[in-house]
Scaffold this active site. Structure first.
Site, PDB file in Angstrom:
ATOM      1  N   GLY A  37     139.434   6.191 116.151  1.00 45.15           N
ATOM      2  CA  GLY A  37     138.459   6.410 115.074  1.00 45.15           C
ATOM      3  C   GLY A  37     137.123   5.909 115.594  1.00 45.15           C
ATOM      4  O   GLY A  37     137.034   4.800 116.136  1.00 45.15           O
ATOM      5  N   ASP A 246     131.605   6.177 122.577  1.00 45.21           N
ATOM      6  CA  ASP A 246     131.719   5.031 121.662  1.00 45.21           C
ATOM      7  C   ASP A 246     131.288   3.740 122.359  1.00 45.21           C
ATOM      8  O   ASP A 246     130.654   2.878 121.747  1.00 45.21           O
ATOM      9  CB  ASP A 246     133.161   4.903 121.142  1.00 45.21           C
TER      10      ASP A 246
END
Ligand code: ADP
Length: 302
Positions: A37, A246
């Site tokens: 996520g 990320d």
């Protein structure tokens, strides 16, 4: 402090020779279960760079919830504002074929229940920032950005995955971060043409915000407060680029949170992104501050 408002998932990853046709069953390699996520990954990336980080999201009532938050917990991300939503934790079903192409089915689960109201109890200070992505409700993300603006925080929006966003939402953003493909989609929607640096500059002046674009192995460039900054990529031999984006976003946000200049923040993001390419998976590959500083020092001497 960085408040990350976003998604947390479990990734179920299976390697196959080729993708099955509709109605067909094929046997793949044993699957891997990994926490993921974008929200959770970026919170962990920023925390591993030494920032104080609070993650605001939602996990389900299933057995995946604890697993999904395990790395965040172990590394000391504040999890007091993670809600428990009835139902499943967000799950990504990922198959990767022999050519490295992937197919992903995303089950949003608890991520669909993430509410900006959860931010109200958080105590923030001047200079704190809010980091959001495109994996939870855009309506709630807009409210979260408005909350941050009302407190004088810096709003950082990683528009990943690319999706249409309102001008109202963008007006609440201080720094927009996209990769090349996301930049192409944003530029197309805004009717902008040209090379990455032209588009970044135009987008920044049209929208009145800072724009950072990551360029894979080529590094990143940014246009913030009328200044253009560029960082070439750090040459590495990539093993798996999952999580590079990320790692960049988390490390960049951590650098800004520490009061570092834009050029240094992009450099820190690029070093973290490059290091994340050296290990399999997203969360296990997110580097720590010592590793990033060692790479920056090594390059300084070249
Ligand atoms: P995303 O993973 O979101 O598609 P990018 O591919 O642009 O984003 O990667 C994010 C950052 O990670 C880049 O800006 C770069 O610094 C680093 N990076 C990614 N791929 C490589 C690579 N092959 N070699 C070196 N650095 C890389």
């Amino acid at each position: 402090m960085i408040v990350v408002f976003g998604s947390v998932n479990i990734d179920l990853i299976s390697k196959v020779e080729r993708f099955p046709h509709p109605g067909e069953t094929i046997t793949g390699a044993d699957h891997v279960v990994a926490a993921g996520g974008k929200g959770a990954n970026q919170a962990l990336a920023a925390r591993r760079m030494g920032a104080e980080v609070a993650f605001v999201g939602a996990a389900g009532t299933d057995n995946f919830a604890d697993l999904a938050l395990a790395h965040l917990h172990a590394d000391g991300v504040h999890l007091d504002h993670v809600a428990t939503a009835d139902g499943v934790t967000g799950t990504a079903f990922i198959t990767v074929d022999a050519n490295g192409e992937n197919q992903i089915v995303l089950s949003p689960g608890a991520n669909a229940q993430v509410k900006a109201a959860a931010l109200d109890e958080i105590v923030t200070a001047a200079g704190d920032s809010l980091l959001v992505q495109g994996e939870v409700s855009m309506g709630e993300t807009e409210k979260a950005l408005a909350w941050a603006k009302g407190r004088g925080m810096t709003g950082i929006f990683n528009l990943a995955p690319a999706r249409p966003v309102s001008t109202k939402l963008l007006s609440l953003v201080d720094i927009l971060i996209v990769n090349e493909e996301e930049l192409r989609q944003v530029a197309e929607r805004s009717g902008l043409h040209g090379g990455a640096s032209d588009v970044v500059e135009k987008l920044a002046s049209d929208l009145g915000l800072g724009v950072v674009v990551t360029l894979g192995a080529q590094g990143a460039l940014a246009h913030v407060d009328g200044q253009m900054a560029r960082c070439p990529g750090f040459p590495v031999d990539p093993v798996d680029t999952t999580g590079a984006g990320d790692a960049f976003v988390g490390a960049f946000a951590a650098a800004l949170d520490a009061g570092l200049r834009l050029e240094i923040a992009i450099r820190q993001g690029c070093a973290a992104g490059a290091l994340a390419c050296l290990k399999q998976g997203a969360q296990p590959s997110l580097p720590r501050r010592d590793d990033v500083e060692a790479l920056l020092e090594e390059r300084r001497q070249v």
